[in-house]
Design a protein around this motif. Structure first.
Motif, PDB file in Angstrom:
ATOM      1  N   MET A  94      -1.140  12.103  -2.406  1.00 20.08           N
ATOM      2  CA  MET A  94       0.124  12.134  -1.700  1.00 20.08           C
ATOM      3  C   MET A  94       0.188  13.464  -0.735  1.00 20.08           C
ATOM      4  SD  MET A  94       2.599  10.145  -1.465  1.00 20.08           S
ATOM      5  CE  MET A  94       4.025  10.247  -0.438  1.00 20.08           C
ATOM      6  N   GLY A  95      -0.659  14.388  -1.236  1.00 15.14           N
ATOM      7  CA  GLY A  95      -0.669  15.764  -0.311  1.00 15.14           C
ATOM      8  C   GLY A  95      -1.257  15.435   1.023  1.00 15.14           C
ATOM      9  N   VAL A  96      -2.516  14.473   0.841  1.00 11.98           N
ATOM     10  CA  VAL A  96      -3.147  14.102   2.067  1.00 11.98           C
ATOM     11  C   VAL A  96      -2.140  13.105   3.012  1.00 11.98           C
ATOM     12  CG1 VAL A  96      -5.202  12.788   2.956  1.00 11.98           C
ATOM     13  CG2 VAL A  96      -5.087  14.338   0.896  1.00 11.98           C
ATOM     14  N   VAL A  97      -1.680  12.067   2.487  1.00  8.03           N
ATOM     15  CA  VAL A  97      -0.811  11.423   3.134  1.00  8.03           C
ATOM     16  C   VAL A  97       0.391  11.934   3.890  1.00  8.03           C
ATOM     17  CG1 VAL A  97       0.987   9.399   2.816  1.00  8.03           C
ATOM     18  CG2 VAL A  97      -1.290   9.233   1.739  1.00  8.03           C
ATOM     19  N   ASN A  98       0.961  13.087   3.322  1.00 17.67           N
ATOM     20  CA  ASN A  98       2.040  13.581   3.753  1.00 17.67           C
ATOM     21  C   ASN A  98       1.363  14.538   4.967  1.00 17.67           C
ATOM     22  OD1 ASN A  98       4.269  12.700   2.449  1.00 17.67           O
ATOM     23  ND2 ASN A  98       3.929  14.217   0.595  1.00 17.67           N
ATOM     24  N   GLU A  99       0.375  15.312   4.878  1.00 13.99           N
ATOM     25  CA  GLU A  99      -0.254  15.970   5.874  1.00 13.99           C
ATOM     26  C   GLU A  99      -0.672  15.140   7.039  1.00 13.99           C
ATOM     27  OE1 GLU A  99      -4.208  18.451   6.695  1.00 13.99           O
ATOM     28  OE2 GLU A  99      -3.524  18.524   4.745  1.00 13.99           O
ATOM     29  N   VAL A 100      -1.098  13.969   6.673  1.00 17.47           N
ATOM     30  CA  VAL A 100      -1.721  12.954   7.921  1.00 17.47           C
ATOM     31  C   VAL A 100      -0.476  12.414   8.709  1.00 17.47           C
ATOM     32  CG1 VAL A 100      -3.118  11.164   8.297  1.00 17.47           C
ATOM     33  CG2 VAL A 100      -3.771  12.848   6.850  1.00 17.47           C
ATOM     34  N   SER A 101       0.575  12.064   7.966  1.00 15.05           N
ATOM     35  CA  SER A 101       1.821  11.548   8.523  1.00 15.05           C
ATOM     36  C   SER A 101       2.849  12.460   9.103  1.00 15.05           C
ATOM     37  CB  SER A 101       2.290  10.570   7.626  1.00 15.05           C
ATOM     38  OG  SER A 101       2.980  11.237   6.293  1.00 15.05           O
ATOM     39  N   CYS A 102       2.528  13.880   8.990  1.00 10.29           N
ATOM     40  CA  CYS A 102       3.644  14.622   9.391  1.00 10.29           C
ATOM     41  C   CYS A 102       4.079  14.471  10.879  1.00 10.29           C
ATOM     42  CB  CYS A 102       3.041  16.105   9.313  1.00 10.29           C
ATOM     43  SG  CYS A 102       1.803  16.752  10.491  1.00 10.29           S
ATOM     44  N   GLU A 103       3.177  13.950  11.835  1.00 12.66           N
ATOM     45  CA  GLU A 103       3.840  13.701  13.226  1.00 12.66           C
ATOM     46  C   GLU A 103       4.052  12.332  13.327  1.00 12.66           C
ATOM     47  OE1 GLU A 103       3.961  16.177  15.458  1.00 12.66           O
ATOM     48  OE2 GLU A 103       3.445  17.545  14.105  1.00 12.66           O
ATOM     49  N   MET A 104       4.039  11.423  12.351  1.00 16.02           N
ATOM     50  CA  MET A 104       4.381  10.093  12.357  1.00 16.02           C
ATOM     51  C   MET A 104       5.946   9.850  11.804  1.00 16.02           C
ATOM     52  SD  MET A 104       0.810   8.441  10.957  1.00 16.02           S
ATOM     53  CE  MET A 104      -0.644   8.649  11.785  1.00 16.02           C
ATOM     54  N   GLU A 105       6.355   8.601  12.083  1.00 18.97           N
ATOM     55  CA  GLU A 105       7.625   8.112  11.395  1.00 18.97           C
ATOM     56  C   GLU A 105       7.358   6.985  10.542  1.00 18.97           C
ATOM     57  OE1 GLU A 105      10.836   7.152  14.127  1.00 18.97           O
ATOM     58  OE2 GLU A 105      10.301   8.740  15.537  1.00 18.97           O
ATOM     59  N   VAL A 106       6.828   7.207   9.148  1.00 17.62           N
ATOM     60  CA  VAL A 106       6.596   6.488   8.325  1.00 17.62           C
ATOM     61  C   VAL A 106       7.657   6.654   7.036  1.00 17.62           C
ATOM     62  CG1 VAL A 106       4.895   5.657   6.615  1.00 17.62           C
ATOM     63  CG2 VAL A 106       4.217   6.806   8.800  1.00 17.62           C
ATOM     64  N   LYS A 107       8.066   5.435   6.563  1.00 13.70           N
ATOM     65  CA  LYS A 107       9.107   5.615   5.378  1.00 13.70           C
ATOM     66  C   LYS A 107       8.517   6.056   4.405  1.00 13.70           C
ATOM     67  CE  LYS A 107      10.172   1.017   6.027  1.00 13.70           C
ATOM     68  NZ  LYS A 107      10.596  -0.104   5.420  1.00 13.70           N
ATOM     69  N   GLU A 108       9.221   6.811   3.513  1.00 14.26           N
ATOM     70  CA  GLU A 108       8.534   7.285   2.092  1.00 14.26           C
ATOM     71  C   GLU A 108       7.969   6.308   1.170  1.00 14.26           C
ATOM     72  OE1 GLU A 108       7.519  10.593   0.039  1.00 14.26           O
ATOM     73  OE2 GLU A 108       8.233  10.797   2.013  1.00 14.26           O
ATOM     74  N   GLU A 109       8.604   5.150   1.266  1.00 16.27           N
ATOM     75  CA  GLU A 109       8.129   4.288   0.188  1.00 16.27           C
ATOM     76  C   GLU A 109       6.839   3.459   0.822  1.00 16.27           C
ATOM     77  OE1 GLU A 109      10.317   0.099   1.382  1.00 16.27           O
ATOM     78  OE2 GLU A 109      11.507   1.627   0.910  1.00 16.27           O
ATOM     79  N   ASP A 110       6.599   3.767   2.161  1.00 21.29           N
ATOM     80  CA  ASP A 110       5.163   3.248   2.845  1.00 21.29           C
ATOM     81  C   ASP A 110       4.077   4.165   2.257  1.00 21.29           C
ATOM     82  OD1 ASP A 110       6.258   0.703   3.528  1.00 21.29           O
ATOM     83  OD2 ASP A 110       6.856   1.502   5.510  1.00 21.29           O
ATOM     84  N   LYS A 111       4.684   5.488   2.413  1.00 23.79           N
ATOM     85  CA  LYS A 111       3.493   6.608   2.133  1.00 23.79           C
ATOM     86  C   LYS A 111       3.345   6.523   0.577  1.00 23.79           C
ATOM     87  CE  LYS A 111       5.447  10.216   5.241  1.00 23.79           C
ATOM     88  NZ  LYS A 111       6.133  11.319   5.473  1.00 23.79           N
ATOM     89  N   LYS A 112       4.202   6.271  -0.303  1.00 24.71           N
ATOM     90  CA  LYS A 112       3.774   6.237  -1.526  1.00 24.71           C
ATOM     91  C   LYS A 112       3.062   4.844  -2.075  1.00 24.71           C
ATOM     92  CE  LYS A 112       8.068   8.656  -3.245  1.00 24.71           C
ATOM     93  NZ  LYS A 112       9.411   8.500  -4.013  1.00 24.71           N
ATOM     94  N   PHE A 113       3.121   3.746  -1.370  1.00 21.88           N
ATOM     95  CA  PHE A 113       2.337   2.782  -1.403  1.00 21.88           C
ATOM     96  C   PHE A 113       0.954   2.797  -1.037  1.00 21.88           C
ATOM     97  CE2 PHE A 113       0.364  -1.462   0.034  1.00 21.88           C
ATOM     98  CZ  PHE A 113       0.848  -1.909  -0.941  1.00 21.88           C
ATOM     99  N   ILE A 114       0.691   3.720  -0.016  1.00 21.26           N
ATOM    100  CA  ILE A 114      -0.581   3.783   0.367  1.00 21.26           C
ATOM    101  C   ILE A 114      -1.350   4.749  -0.557  1.00 21.26           C
ATOM    102  CG2 ILE A 114      -2.083   5.087   1.939  1.00 21.26           C
ATOM    103  CD1 ILE A 114       0.308   3.985   4.399  1.00 21.26           C
ATOM    104  N   ALA A 115      -0.481   5.774  -0.881  1.00 23.83           N
ATOM    105  CA  ALA A 115      -1.221   7.079  -1.879  1.00 23.83           C
ATOM    106  C   ALA A 115      -1.194   6.063  -3.284  1.00 23.83           C
ATOM    107  CB  ALA A 115      -0.113   7.976  -2.137  1.00 23.83           C
ATOM    108  N   ASN A 116      -0.589   5.332  -3.717  1.00 22.97           N
ATOM    109  CA  ASN A 116      -0.614   4.458  -4.943  1.00 22.97           C
ATOM    110  C   ASN A 116      -1.864   3.602  -4.893  1.00 22.97           C
ATOM    111  OD1 ASN A 116       0.281   3.467  -7.639  1.00 22.97           O
ATOM    112  ND2 ASN A 116       0.382   1.788  -6.742  1.00 22.97           N
ATOM    113  N   PHE A 117      -2.290   2.684  -3.822  1.00 22.60           N
ATOM    114  CA  PHE A 117      -3.226   2.109  -3.675  1.00 22.60           C
ATOM    115  C   PHE A 117      -4.617   3.031  -3.737  1.00 22.60           C
ATOM    116  CE2 PHE A 117      -6.815   0.772  -0.758  1.00 22.60           C
ATOM    117  CZ  PHE A 117      -7.137  -0.583  -1.151  1.00 22.60           C
ATOM    118  N   TYR A 118      -4.786   4.073  -3.257  1.00 19.79           N
ATOM    119  CA  TYR A 118      -5.935   5.061  -3.134  1.00 19.79           C
ATOM    120  C   TYR A 118      -6.049   5.477  -4.493  1.00 19.79           C
ATOM    121  CZ  TYR A 118      -7.142   4.509   1.711  1.00 19.79           C
ATOM    122  OH  TYR A 118      -7.253   3.753   3.026  1.00 19.79           O
TER     123      TYR A 118
END
Length: 189
Positions: free
Chosen positions: A118-142
């Motif tokens: 989740m730390g990596v996902v938040n860092e990589v997406s800091c300049e993007m507009e990605v919903k929190e639930e989508d970030k969590k989905f990606i983090a959950n997958f990995y």
């Protein structure tokens, strides 16, 4: 260090020592307190039961040791620390894996890996507009992929070198965090 923390650490060390030669499912509070010279009342003052102590060991020994590795450049070091913790505490972790307490090991692996990813996902997406639930989905997958890899490694005798496994994993996912996040960017609500 508080006396309460010293006592908890003594009980944790005792549990780990007993687990070197007794299956977790057969360990009693008496085994633990006899091993460290404390009494049952002291044990129950600090922990509800042996499962509570087991969860505390995983949380305090392992989770806190990887807190500084939650960035894109360091997440593989955090994953390596998880492998090394398991290697350095092999009897304890394998005994947990093969017991009714396996959920504690699963929870430990899931929680520490989720924090890293989740730390990596938040860092990589800091300049993007990605919903929190989508970030969590990606983090959950990995997270699920990695925890499955670790459990399989343990079940097969921990023969593969953790550094080689991390290197292969890094090659596999290099750049994929950004690609996945880009697919979710500006996704309609």
């Amino acid at each position: 260090m508080s006396s309460s923390l010293i006592t908890k650490k003594a009980l944790a060390t005792s549990l780990k020592e007993v687990m070197n030669h007794v299956p977790f499912n057969k360990i009693t509070v008496k085994h633990i307190v006899d091993s460290c010279g404390l009494n049952r009342q002291t044990f129950y003052y600090h922990f509800q039961d042996i499962y509570d102590l087991l969860g505390w060991v995983y949380k305090t020994e392992a989770v806190e040791s990887i807190a500084q590795y939650r960035s894109y450049n360091t997440w593989t070091h955090g994953l390596l620390k998880i492998f090394l913790y398991i290697e350095n505490n092999k009897a304890f972790c394998v005994n947990t894996l093969n017991s009714l307490a396996r959920t504690h090991l699963d929870h430990y692996l899931y929680s520490v890996t989720t924090e890293l990813i989740m730390g990596v996902v938040n860092e990589v997406s800091c300049e993007m507009e990605v919903k929190e639930e989508d970030k969590k989905f990606i983090a959950n997958f990995y997270t699920l992929a990695f925890t499955g890899l670790v459990i399989q490694w343990m079940e097969h005798g921990m023969k593969e070198d953790p550094e080689e496994m991390i290197e292969k994993l890094n090659e596999l996912v290099e750049g994929n965090f950004a690609k996945a996040l880009q697919r979710y960017e500006h996704k309609p609500q």
